[in-house]
Design a protein around this motif. Sequence first.
Motif, PDB file in Angstrom:
ATOM      1  N   LEU A 168       0.862  -1.073   0.005  1.00  0.00           N
ATOM      2  CA  LEU A 168       0.036   0.027   0.029  1.00  0.00           C
ATOM      3  C   LEU A 168       0.838   1.290  -0.093  1.00  0.00           C
ATOM      4  O   LEU A 168       0.547   2.173  -0.514  1.00  0.00           O
ATOM      5  CB  LEU A 168      -0.903   0.074   1.263  1.00  0.00           C
ATOM      6  CG  LEU A 168      -2.051   0.889   1.283  1.00  0.00           C
ATOM      7  CD1 LEU A 168      -2.982   0.902   0.036  1.00  0.00           C
ATOM      8  CD2 LEU A 168      -2.724   0.995   2.680  1.00  0.00           C
ATOM      9  N   TYR A 169       2.083   1.173   0.740  1.00  0.00           N
ATOM     10  CA  TYR A 169       3.070   2.450   0.729  1.00  0.00           C
ATOM     11  C   TYR A 169       4.385   1.885   0.279  1.00  0.00           C
ATOM     12  O   TYR A 169       4.452   0.834  -0.224  1.00  0.00           O
ATOM     13  CB  TYR A 169       2.948   2.900   2.369  1.00  0.00           C
ATOM     14  CG  TYR A 169       1.542   3.170   2.659  1.00  0.00           C
ATOM     15  CD1 TYR A 169       0.841   4.215   2.246  1.00  0.00           C
ATOM     16  CD2 TYR A 169       1.061   2.245   3.630  1.00  0.00           C
ATOM     17  CE1 TYR A 169      -0.312   4.569   2.885  1.00  0.00           C
ATOM     18  CE2 TYR A 169      -0.233   2.775   4.300  1.00  0.00           C
ATOM     19  CZ  TYR A 169      -0.938   3.842   3.859  1.00  0.00           C
ATOM     20  OH  TYR A 169      -2.174   4.050   4.257  1.00  0.00           O
ATOM     21  N   ALA A 170       5.299   2.727   0.291  1.00  0.00           N
ATOM     22  CA  ALA A 170       6.641   2.428   0.061  1.00  0.00           C
ATOM     23  C   ALA A 170       7.278   1.418   1.003  1.00  0.00           C
ATOM     24  O   ALA A 170       6.849   1.196   2.111  1.00  0.00           O
ATOM     25  CB  ALA A 170       7.448   4.070   0.094  1.00  0.00           C
ATOM     26  N   ASN A 176       2.409  -1.259   6.879  1.00  0.00           N
ATOM     27  CA  ASN A 176       2.246  -1.344   5.583  1.00  0.00           C
ATOM     28  C   ASN A 176       1.350  -2.755   5.358  1.00  0.00           C
ATOM     29  O   ASN A 176       1.121  -3.463   6.215  1.00  0.00           O
ATOM     30  CB  ASN A 176       3.426  -1.816   4.747  1.00  0.00           C
ATOM     31  CG  ASN A 176       3.531  -0.829   3.256  1.00  0.00           C
ATOM     32  OD1 ASN A 176       2.377  -0.794   2.697  1.00  0.00           O
ATOM     33  ND2 ASN A 176       4.847  -0.582   3.079  1.00  0.00           N
ATOM     34  N   LEU A 177       0.547  -2.472   4.283  1.00  0.00           N
ATOM     35  CA  LEU A 177      -0.314  -3.876   4.206  1.00  0.00           C
ATOM     36  C   LEU A 177       0.106  -4.347   2.765  1.00  0.00           C
ATOM     37  O   LEU A 177       0.057  -3.516   1.717  1.00  0.00           O
ATOM     38  CB  LEU A 177      -1.756  -3.239   4.149  1.00  0.00           C
ATOM     39  CG  LEU A 177      -2.858  -4.285   3.508  1.00  0.00           C
ATOM     40  CD1 LEU A 177      -2.922  -5.403   4.455  1.00  0.00           C
ATOM     41  CD2 LEU A 177      -4.315  -3.555   3.503  1.00  0.00           C
ATOM     42  N   GLU A 178       0.345  -5.740   2.697  1.00  0.00           N
ATOM     43  CA  GLU A 178       0.943  -6.175   1.357  1.00  0.00           C
ATOM     44  C   GLU A 178      -0.087  -7.268   0.783  1.00  0.00           C
ATOM     45  O   GLU A 178      -0.719  -8.021   1.668  1.00  0.00           O
ATOM     46  CB  GLU A 178       2.427  -6.976   1.812  1.00  0.00           C
ATOM     47  CG  GLU A 178       2.750  -7.758   0.682  1.00  0.00           C
ATOM     48  CD  GLU A 178       3.998  -8.393   0.949  1.00  0.00           C
ATOM     49  OE1 GLU A 178       3.868  -9.721   0.950  1.00  0.00           O
ATOM     50  OE2 GLU A 178       4.932  -7.893   1.831  1.00  0.00           O
ATOM     51  N   LEU A 226       0.195  -7.822   6.939  1.00  0.00           N
ATOM     52  CA  LEU A 226       0.439  -6.717   7.771  1.00  0.00           C
ATOM     53  C   LEU A 226       1.920  -6.680   8.079  1.00  0.00           C
ATOM     54  O   LEU A 226       2.346  -7.495   8.552  1.00  0.00           O
ATOM     55  CB  LEU A 226      -0.546  -6.599   9.092  1.00  0.00           C
ATOM     56  CG  LEU A 226      -1.780  -6.658   8.803  1.00  0.00           C
ATOM     57  CD1 LEU A 226      -2.597  -6.599  10.212  1.00  0.00           C
ATOM     58  CD2 LEU A 226      -2.338  -5.223   7.950  1.00  0.00           C
ATOM     59  N   THR A 227       2.700  -5.531   7.720  1.00  0.00           N
ATOM     60  CA  THR A 227       4.230  -5.470   8.050  1.00  0.00           C
ATOM     61  C   THR A 227       4.325  -4.143   8.776  1.00  0.00           C
ATOM     62  O   THR A 227       3.814  -3.203   8.834  1.00  0.00           O
ATOM     63  CB  THR A 227       5.102  -5.549   6.715  1.00  0.00           C
ATOM     64  OG1 THR A 227       4.617  -4.320   6.108  1.00  0.00           O
ATOM     65  CG2 THR A 227       4.421  -6.593   5.726  1.00  0.00           C
ATOM     66  N   PHE A 228       5.333  -4.613   9.990  1.00  0.00           N
ATOM     67  CA  PHE A 228       5.857  -3.454  10.582  1.00  0.00           C
ATOM     68  C   PHE A 228       7.226  -3.362  10.543  1.00  0.00           C
ATOM     69  O   PHE A 228       7.869  -4.308  10.781  1.00  0.00           O
ATOM     70  CB  PHE A 228       5.239  -3.804  12.369  1.00  0.00           C
ATOM     71  CG  PHE A 228       3.843  -4.150  12.419  1.00  0.00           C
ATOM     72  CD1 PHE A 228       3.064  -3.030  12.529  1.00  0.00           C
ATOM     73  CD2 PHE A 228       3.396  -5.442  12.129  1.00  0.00           C
ATOM     74  CE1 PHE A 228       1.668  -3.414  12.539  1.00  0.00           C
ATOM     75  CE2 PHE A 228       2.117  -5.739  12.329  1.00  0.00           C
ATOM     76  CZ  PHE A 228       1.164  -4.744  12.495  1.00  0.00           C
ATOM     77  N   ARG A 229       7.764  -2.083  10.342  1.00  0.00           N
ATOM     78  CA  ARG A 229       9.501  -2.062  10.066  1.00  0.00           C
ATOM     79  C   ARG A 229       9.901  -1.886  11.397  1.00  0.00           C
ATOM     80  O   ARG A 229       9.514  -1.162  12.416  1.00  0.00           O
ATOM     81  CB  ARG A 229       9.525  -0.886   9.358  1.00  0.00           C
ATOM     82  CG  ARG A 229      10.790  -0.660   8.918  1.00  0.00           C
ATOM     83  CD  ARG A 229      11.239   0.502   8.008  1.00  0.00           C
ATOM     84  NE  ARG A 229      12.948   0.496   7.998  1.00  0.00           N
ATOM     85  CZ  ARG A 229      13.419   1.519   7.322  1.00  0.00           C
ATOM     86  NH1 ARG A 229      12.690   2.070   6.324  1.00  0.00           N
ATOM     87  NH2 ARG A 229      14.625   1.743   7.062  1.00  0.00           N
TER      88      ARG A 229
END
Length: 231
Positions: A168-170, A176-178, A226-229
């Motif tokens: 969804l984003y960079a 982010n959502l992938e 769902l991803t979390f940096r």
Amino acid sequence: MRIIVLLLFAVLAFQSKVSSQDKDSSARPFSEWHFRVNPFSLVEVMGGIHVGVETNLDKRRKFYLVSEYGYIFLNNRGSAEGQNDTKDKSRISGFETKQEMRIMTPNRKARASFFAVEVHYLRADVKNSGWFGMETPDASGSYPYMKYQDFTESISSTSVAIKYGTKLYAQEARFNLEGFIGFGFQHQNINKFRNAEGVLLESDKETFFNRSGIRILPYIPAGLRLTFRLR
């Protein structure tokens, strides 16, 4: 003389640009880490907890490795018509892992996207019990005797697929959502009645798998993460 001055100016400008790029590149740490969660893992047919990590493999952050692991402990199959939930539901246990190599597409400043090769392995078991007909049945279909046995239904599968995905984003976004989809093949091995003999006549719980055997099937990986940096 004018040409020499212009050439010297061009060389100095090029060196300044390279130095600036090197400085920006060195300002970022080499390793980039993301924590990944499958938001639908608890409601899948073989449900459980599914998490993983994602990290870059090169300084340019073009190649990434994704490593995911799942613990299977929920049977989310729908109940058979005319049977109650307590009879139909069996306790399932197992694990799965996905290892993925991906390459990011060039334009990813606003929204990251990638192509990937995925290898997925799954192993799960279901405990059950029931009455088995023993030896050869007579002309009426009756068995000489019946035997009550505990048995295990098991499945192991290995899948390979090529995928395309987008975020969804960079890539550098904190959250982010992938989403992804792909196509490949699955090698599946199912044993319905491990550790038992005879023909199953009546089971305490509905059997989990419809058939036994080894098969090669089409495999379509699709899902969301769902991803979390982390870094």
